[in-house]
Design a protein around this motif. Structure first.
Motif, PDB file in Angstrom:
ATOM      1  N   MET A   1      55.972  50.804  33.330  1.00  0.00           N
ATOM      2  CA  MET A   1      54.950  50.649  34.373  1.00  0.00           C
ATOM      3  C   MET A   1      53.917  51.766  34.252  1.00  0.00           C
ATOM      4  SD  MET A   1      55.362  50.682  38.561  1.00  0.00           S
ATOM      5  CE  MET A   1      56.424  49.252  38.597  1.00  0.00           C
ATOM      6  N   SER A   2      52.651  51.391  34.204  1.00  0.00           N
ATOM      7  CA  SER A   2      51.585  52.378  34.074  1.00  0.00           C
ATOM      8  C   SER A   2      51.419  53.155  35.378  1.00  0.00           C
ATOM      9  CB  SER A   2      50.265  51.684  33.729  1.00  0.00           C
ATOM     10  OG  SER A   2      49.827  50.872  34.809  1.00  0.00           O
ATOM     11  N   VAL A   3      50.708  54.267  35.290  1.00  0.00           N
ATOM     12  CA  VAL A   3      50.478  55.092  36.478  1.00  0.00           C
ATOM     13  C   VAL A   3      49.675  54.309  37.519  1.00  0.00           C
ATOM     14  CG1 VAL A   3      49.355  57.169  37.354  1.00  0.00           C
ATOM     15  CG2 VAL A   3      50.602  57.249  35.187  1.00  0.00           C
ATOM     16  N   ARG A   4      48.631  53.595  37.078  1.00  0.00           N
ATOM     17  CA  ARG A   4      47.805  52.840  38.013  1.00  0.00           C
ATOM     18  C   ARG A   4      48.616  51.735  38.702  1.00  0.00           C
ATOM     19  NH1 ARG A   4      42.603  51.616  39.457  1.00  0.00           N
ATOM     20  NH2 ARG A   4      42.168  49.429  39.869  1.00  0.00           N
ATOM     21  N   LYS A   5      49.485  51.076  37.954  1.00  0.00           N
ATOM     22  CA  LYS A   5      50.338  50.046  38.539  1.00  0.00           C
ATOM     23  C   LYS A   5      51.259  50.652  39.587  1.00  0.00           C
ATOM     24  CE  LYS A   5      52.217  45.884  38.665  1.00  0.00           C
ATOM     25  NZ  LYS A   5      51.472  44.659  39.066  1.00  0.00           N
ATOM     26  N   ALA A   6      51.847  51.817  39.267  1.00  0.00           N
ATOM     27  CA  ALA A   6      52.737  52.493  40.212  1.00  0.00           C
ATOM     28  C   ALA A   6      51.984  52.899  41.478  1.00  0.00           C
ATOM     29  CB  ALA A   6      53.366  53.715  39.544  1.00  0.00           C
ATOM     30  N   VAL A   7      50.733  53.340  41.311  1.00  0.00           N
ATOM     31  CA  VAL A   7      49.912  53.728  42.462  1.00  0.00           C
ATOM     32  C   VAL A   7      49.676  52.530  43.381  1.00  0.00           C
ATOM     33  CG1 VAL A   7      47.597  54.428  43.158  1.00  0.00           C
ATOM     34  CG2 VAL A   7      48.795  55.700  41.374  1.00  0.00           C
ATOM     35  N   HIS A  92      36.084  47.608  43.924  1.00  0.00           N
ATOM     36  CA  HIS A  92      36.354  47.524  42.491  1.00  0.00           C
ATOM     37  C   HIS A  92      37.748  46.969  42.218  1.00  0.00           C
ATOM     38  CE1 HIS A  92      32.742  49.708  41.189  1.00  0.00           C
ATOM     39  NE2 HIS A  92      32.950  50.537  42.198  1.00  0.00           N
ATOM     40  N   GLY A  93      38.599  46.940  43.254  1.00  0.00           N
ATOM     41  CA  GLY A  93      39.985  46.533  43.080  1.00  0.00           C
ATOM     42  C   GLY A  93      40.148  45.134  42.525  1.00  0.00           C
ATOM     43  N   TYR A  94      41.273  44.929  41.833  1.00  0.00           N
ATOM     44  CA  TYR A  94      41.645  43.639  41.257  1.00  0.00           C
ATOM     45  C   TYR A  94      40.615  43.148  40.234  1.00  0.00           C
ATOM     46  CZ  TYR A  94      44.582  43.808  45.442  1.00  0.00           C
ATOM     47  OH  TYR A  94      45.474  44.213  46.417  1.00  0.00           O
ATOM     48  N   MET A 286      37.494  40.740  32.999  1.00  0.00           N
ATOM     49  CA  MET A 286      38.174  42.011  33.217  1.00  0.00           C
ATOM     50  C   MET A 286      38.845  42.454  31.931  1.00  0.00           C
ATOM     51  SD  MET A 286      41.041  40.370  35.751  1.00  0.00           S
ATOM     52  CE  MET A 286      42.161  39.081  35.171  1.00  0.00           C
ATOM     53  N   ASP A 287      39.339  43.695  31.920  1.00  0.00           N
ATOM     54  CA  ASP A 287      39.881  44.262  30.679  1.00  0.00           C
ATOM     55  C   ASP A 287      41.394  44.214  30.585  1.00  0.00           C
ATOM     56  OD1 ASP A 287      40.655  46.190  32.504  1.00  0.00           O
ATOM     57  OD2 ASP A 287      39.757  47.878  31.418  1.00  0.00           O
ATOM     58  N   ASP A 288      42.065  43.593  31.567  1.00  0.00           N
ATOM     59  CA  ASP A 288      43.522  43.541  31.569  1.00  0.00           C
ATOM     60  C   ASP A 288      43.961  42.314  32.356  1.00  0.00           C
ATOM     61  OD1 ASP A 288      46.409  44.250  32.502  1.00  0.00           O
ATOM     62  OD2 ASP A 288      45.949  45.851  31.076  1.00  0.00           O
ATOM     63  N   PRO A 289      45.010  41.614  31.931  1.00  0.00           N
ATOM     64  CA  PRO A 289      45.455  40.431  32.677  1.00  0.00           C
ATOM     65  C   PRO A 289      46.149  40.762  33.990  1.00  0.00           C
ATOM     66  CG  PRO A 289      46.925  40.855  30.831  1.00  0.00           C
ATOM     67  CD  PRO A 289      45.769  41.796  30.680  1.00  0.00           C
ATOM     68  N   ASP A 290      46.581  42.004  34.163  1.00  0.00           N
ATOM     69  CA  ASP A 290      47.228  42.444  35.397  1.00  0.00           C
ATOM     70  C   ASP A 290      46.157  42.868  36.400  1.00  0.00           C
ATOM     71  OD1 ASP A 290      48.653  43.659  37.450  1.00  0.00           O
ATOM     72  OD2 ASP A 290      50.060  44.668  36.099  1.00  0.00           O
ATOM     73  N   LEU A 291      46.031  42.140  37.499  1.00  0.00           N
ATOM     74  CA  LEU A 291      44.983  42.419  38.476  1.00  0.00           C
ATOM     75  C   LEU A 291      45.124  43.793  39.123  1.00  0.00           C
ATOM     76  CD1 LEU A 291      44.830  38.902  40.163  1.00  0.00           C
ATOM     77  CD2 LEU A 291      43.100  39.926  38.676  1.00  0.00           C
ATOM     78  N   ALA A 294      43.433  46.005  36.297  1.00  0.00           N
ATOM     79  CA  ALA A 294      42.232  45.520  35.612  1.00  0.00           C
ATOM     80  C   ALA A 294      40.962  46.192  36.113  1.00  0.00           C
ATOM     81  CB  ALA A 294      42.111  44.010  35.788  1.00  0.00           C
ATOM     82  N   VAL A 295      40.026  46.375  35.194  1.00  0.00           N
ATOM     83  CA  VAL A 295      38.683  46.875  35.492  1.00  0.00           C
ATOM     84  C   VAL A 295      37.698  45.772  35.108  1.00  0.00           C
ATOM     85  CG1 VAL A 295      36.899  48.553  34.852  1.00  0.00           C
ATOM     86  CG2 VAL A 295      39.269  49.302  35.196  1.00  0.00           C
ATOM     87  N   GLY A 296      36.725  45.523  35.970  1.00  0.00           N
ATOM     88  CA  GLY A 296      35.783  44.448  35.753  1.00  0.00           C
ATOM     89  C   GLY A 296      34.875  44.655  34.544  1.00  0.00           C
ATOM     90  N   ILE A 297      34.483  43.544  33.922  1.00  0.00           N
ATOM     91  CA  ILE A 297      33.565  43.541  32.776  1.00  0.00           C
ATOM     92  C   ILE A 297      32.365  42.665  33.133  1.00  0.00           C
ATOM     93  CG2 ILE A 297      33.266  42.802  30.377  1.00  0.00           C
ATOM     94  CD1 ILE A 297      36.221  43.376  29.919  1.00  0.00           C
TER      95      ILE A 297
END
Length: 333
Positions: A1-7, A92-94, A286-291, A294-297
């Motif tokens: 689990m990434s840090v951002r996911k844990a947050v 910016h979320g999700y 977005m740059d990742d399938p996990d909302l 993810a960061v928007g593109i």
């Protein structure tokens, strides 16, 4: 689990603790001071601000827009567009930094008349078969007609206006977007596809909107991104770019995870699941399938660009007010 996911997981846990402490404070004499109730809420706010730092940095150093095909066909109006402000939805979320909402509009002069003249047919009453997972498949002709809202004689529905009081909510078949086919914006691979959540009534009145903003949206946020976007589909377009379609119609998926799709292929239908005021299409790159991470593109639609708020645009063609894909259903016009 990434840090951002844990947050983000910790963020939702803090809100759950906060709501639990509020209920305890109202129902009983809690064994803790009142001010302590607000500590989890403050922590949740701090966590979400920290989680959004990466997205804010990416927005400040904006990358070039990715050109893709439009996800719809027919006549639509843009809302909450990144052409007017960034982040387009206020957060910016999700991965929503450059997200856009579009609602279907009937062809000029094609509508059946005033709202009182809208066809009276009820919704199909479709219910999923019991089981742990719904299987994707085509929607019946009867469901498609009800979802598309095609009036007798081939006319098109008029999109209901926002009301101050009454009717508080409307059924989805009153909206021309409901049941409209959603198209693949590029060749890609389906990495997520869900369509088990119900399509709720509209929230296009003042009382319903207050309920949505103050109660429903908060509960959905605590439950996680799946409750916010409702039934949704994520495509891997390659080069670290993912396309997400939100608020899909229940039971309308034509594809499944792992399947390769071609640009213009029908993927699902527009619905009203999740945190939605009315049937509409929410689209984002977005740059990742996990909302959660993810960061928007930025995106641009080929032949259209990025329509501004309130701008009407036409993609492909439409029959009887119901947007349809290009010839053979494999390519957008």
């Amino acid at each position: 689990m990434s840090v951002r996911k844990a947050v983000m997981v910790l963020y939702r846990a803090c809100w759950i603790i906060f709501f639990t402490m509020v209920v305890l404070s109202l129902a009983t004499r809690p064994p803790f001071p009142y001010w302590l109730t607000w500590v989890p809420a403050a922590a949740a706010i701090a966590l979400v601000m920290a989680a959004g730092r990466r997205a804010r940095t990416a927005a400040a150093d904006q990358r070039p827009a990715v050109e893709v095909e439009p996800p719809v066909s027919g006549r639509w109006t843009a809302l909450n567009s990144p052409a007017d402000k960034v982040p387009s939805h206020g957060i910016h979320g999700y991965g929503q930094t450059y997200a856009i909402d579009v609602v279907a509009e009937p062809e000029t002069g094609a509508g059946p008349g005033p709202e009182s003249e809208l066809r009276p047919e009820a919704e199909t009453g479709w219910e999923p078969k019991p089981g742990p997972e719904l299987e994707p498949g085509p929607v019946s002709e009867q469901e498609s007609r009800a979802g598309a809202g095609a009036a007798e004689g081939g006319g098109a529905l008029t999109r209901p206006k926002f009301r101050y009081l009454w009717p508080i909510a409307r059924r989805n078949h009153h909206f021309p977007a409901f049941g409209a086919p959603l198209l693949a914006v590029a060749d890609g691979t389906v990495v997520h596809a869900s369509h088990g959540r119900r399509d709720h009534l509209s929230r296009n009145s003042v009382p319903a909107l207050i309920y949505l903003m103050l109660i429903e949206a908060s509960v959905r946020d605590v439950l996680g991104p799946g409750s916010i976007v409702g039934n949704h589909l994520v495509l891997d377009l390659g080069d670290g770019t993912y396309a997400m379609y939100a608020h899909l119609r229940r039971g309308s998926l034509r594809v499944r995870a792992g399947e390769r799709v071609r640009a213009g292929q029908i993927l699902a239908e527009c619905g009203n699941s999740g945190n939605s005021t009315e049937p509409h299409v929410h689209f984002q790159l977005m740059d990742d399938p996990d909302l959660d991470v993810a960061v928007g593109i930025p995106f641009t639609w080929r032949g259209i660009g990025v329509p501004a708020n309130g701008e009407v645009f036409v993609a492909g063609g439409a029959v009887g007010g119901h947007p349809v894909p290009g010839p053979g259903g494999n390519r957008a016009l």
